[in-house]
Design a protein around this motif. Structure first.
Motif, mmCIF file in Angstrom:
data_model
loop_
_atom_site.group_PDB
_atom_site.id
_atom_site.type_symbol
_atom_site.label_atom_id
_atom_site.label_comp_id
_atom_site.label_asym_id
_atom_site.label_seq_id
_atom_site.Cartn_x
_atom_site.Cartn_y
_atom_site.Cartn_z
ATOM 1 N N ALA A 129 6.703 -7.157 6.380
ATOM 2 C CA ALA A 129 5.295 -6.751 6.415
ATOM 3 C C ALA A 129 4.392 -7.852 5.867
ATOM 4 O O ALA A 129 3.268 -8.037 6.349
ATOM 5 N N ILE A 130 4.866 -8.597 4.862
ATOM 6 C CA ILE A 130 4.077 -9.708 4.316
ATOM 7 C C ILE A 130 3.886 -10.792 5.385
ATOM 8 O O ILE A 130 2.790 -11.336 5.558
ATOM 9 N N ILE A 131 4.958 -11.084 6.136
ATOM 10 C CA ILE A 131 4.853 -12.083 7.212
ATOM 11 C C ILE A 131 3.892 -11.596 8.287
ATOM 12 O O ILE A 131 3.034 -12.350 8.774
ATOM 13 N N GLN A 132 3.995 -10.309 8.673
ATOM 14 C CA GLN A 132 3.085 -9.753 9.673
ATOM 15 C C GLN A 132 1.632 -9.818 9.203
ATOM 16 O O GLN A 132 0.717 -10.101 9.971
ATOM 17 N N LEU B 37 0.819 -1.207 0.000
ATOM 18 C CA LEU B 37 0.000 0.000 0.000
ATOM 19 C C LEU B 37 0.854 1.258 0.000
ATOM 20 O O LEU B 37 0.553 2.229 -0.689
ATOM 21 N N LYS B 38 1.947 1.235 0.784
ATOM 22 C CA LYS B 38 2.785 2.428 0.873
ATOM 23 C C LYS B 38 4.129 2.069 1.483
ATOM 24 O O LYS B 38 4.221 1.179 2.323
ATOM 25 N N ILE B 39 5.168 2.766 1.020
ATOM 26 C CA ILE B 39 6.491 2.686 1.638
ATOM 27 C C ILE B 39 6.902 4.112 1.990
ATOM 28 O O ILE B 39 6.955 4.972 1.109
ATOM 29 N N GLY C 203 -0.293 -5.836 7.346
ATOM 30 C CA GLY C 203 0.974 -5.884 8.060
ATOM 31 C C GLY C 203 1.774 -4.604 7.900
ATOM 32 O O GLY C 203 1.761 -3.994 6.832
ATOM 33 N N VAL C 204 2.476 -4.215 8.957
ATOM 34 C CA VAL C 204 3.331 -3.023 8.957
ATOM 35 C C VAL C 204 4.695 -3.433 9.489
ATOM 36 O O VAL C 204 4.791 -4.108 10.521
ATOM 37 N N LYS C 205 5.750 -3.036 8.778
ATOM 38 C CA LYS C 205 7.099 -3.393 9.214
ATOM 39 C C LYS C 205 8.073 -2.283 8.858
ATOM 40 O O LYS C 205 7.965 -1.663 7.790
ATOM 41 N N ALA D 7 6.895 -0.132 5.672
ATOM 42 C CA ALA D 7 6.079 -0.696 4.591
ATOM 43 C C ALA D 7 4.722 -1.122 5.133
ATOM 44 O O ALA D 7 4.632 -1.736 6.206
ATOM 45 N N PHE D 8 3.671 -0.787 4.387
ATOM 46 C CA PHE D 8 2.306 -1.234 4.682
ATOM 47 C C PHE D 8 1.898 -2.212 3.588
ATOM 48 O O PHE D 8 1.899 -1.852 2.412
#
Length: 274
Positions: free
Chosen positions: A150-153, A103-105, A136-138, A122-123
């Motif tokens: 973020a993908i794992i979250q 979605l956004k970096i 997920g947010v990382k 990263a969202f």
């Protein structure tokens, strides 16, 4: 007119001067176009075979899933078991169905004694378009690492999405079952059921999340600073997650209670314990 001392040479990428005393950015000595040196190539080669390794579960739930004792994600949600391994989601929803989108970096900075430390946030939204959605947010030093985390979250945060009808109950469920609200920061998002064929009437961020959740028709209403994309996405995600919190008459049927998986398969877990 004499040329200025700091003027960019002709043809140098539109006036970009490079920086840190190395001349132009393309000036890498005799290394040519081989990349950024030995360390990066070494790291890339080392991580090449990670995707091919067989999954070795480290939690009780993972062991039950891999041995096919648990048949679906809904069985996990029924007993409210926490999912601690992203591979569990891949096991049930993996393949072409599960899609993720960045979605956004955005860069975030922290002031230190040596200056600023910049990292990337990263969202990522993930969903199968059929009643499952995760957000997920990382934050990490590198963009690729932030996206991967973020993908794992997002996989660990996947929730079931309840869908319903507007008006007659013909065909498959197509909209949210009732009006639901979610908030994050100053942003408040309201999802309203819509007639079949309306499509999703919303801003781009909630529209993407609702499409990934499998909702076809929906009205939305948003208040607050919706330009803050992170809060906008979190508020929408919270609203979608509340679709299962309302007890409607079709859920009044008597519940047939069964043993939790950890109790039902306790002998198997004891036998496979390392």
């Amino acid at each position: 007119r004499a040329p200025m001392a700091d003027a960019a040479p002709a043809g140098d990428r539109g006036g970009f001067r490079g920086g840190f005393g190395r001349g132009g950015r393309g000036d890498r000595g005799d290394r040519g176009d081989r990349g950024r040196g030995r360390g990066r190539g070494r790291g890339r080669g080392r991580g090449r075979g990670d995707d091919d390794k067989e999954w070795t579960p480290v939690t009780k739930l993972g062991r039950l899933v891999k041995d096919r004792k648990i048949k679906s994600l809904e069985h996990i949600y029924l007993h409210a078991l926490p999912i601690k391994e992203a591979e569990i989601i891949d096991f049930f929803l993996g393949g072409a169905n599960l899609k993720d989108e960045v979605l956004k970096i955005m860069p975030v900075q922290k002031q230190t004694s040596a200056g600023q430390r910049t990292r990337f946030k990263a969202f990522v939204a993930i969903g199968d378009g059929n009643g499952h959605l995760g957000l997920g947010v990382k934050c990490s030093k590198e963009v690729a690492t932030a996206i991967r985390g973020a993908i794992i979250q997002a996989k660990l945060a996947i929730i079931p999405v309840r869908r319903g009808y507007w008006g007659s109950r013909l065909g498959a469920p197509h909209t949210v079952p009732c009006k639901v609200t979610g908030s994050c920061g100053s942003v408040l998002v309201r999802l309203i059921p819509a007639p079949r064929g309306t499509s999703i009437v919303s801003a781009p961020v909630p529209k993407k999340l609702l499409q990934m959740a499998g909702v076809e028709d929906c009205y939305t209403s948003a208040q607050g600073s919706t330009c803050t994309l992170g809060n906008f996405a979190k508020a929408t995600f919270q609203a979608i997650s509340r679709t299962y919190t309302y007890l409607t008459p079709d859920l009044w049927a008597d519940t047939k209670f069964s043993k939790p998986p950890y109790q039902e398969f306790t002998d198997f877990l004891a036998a496979t314990k390392k």
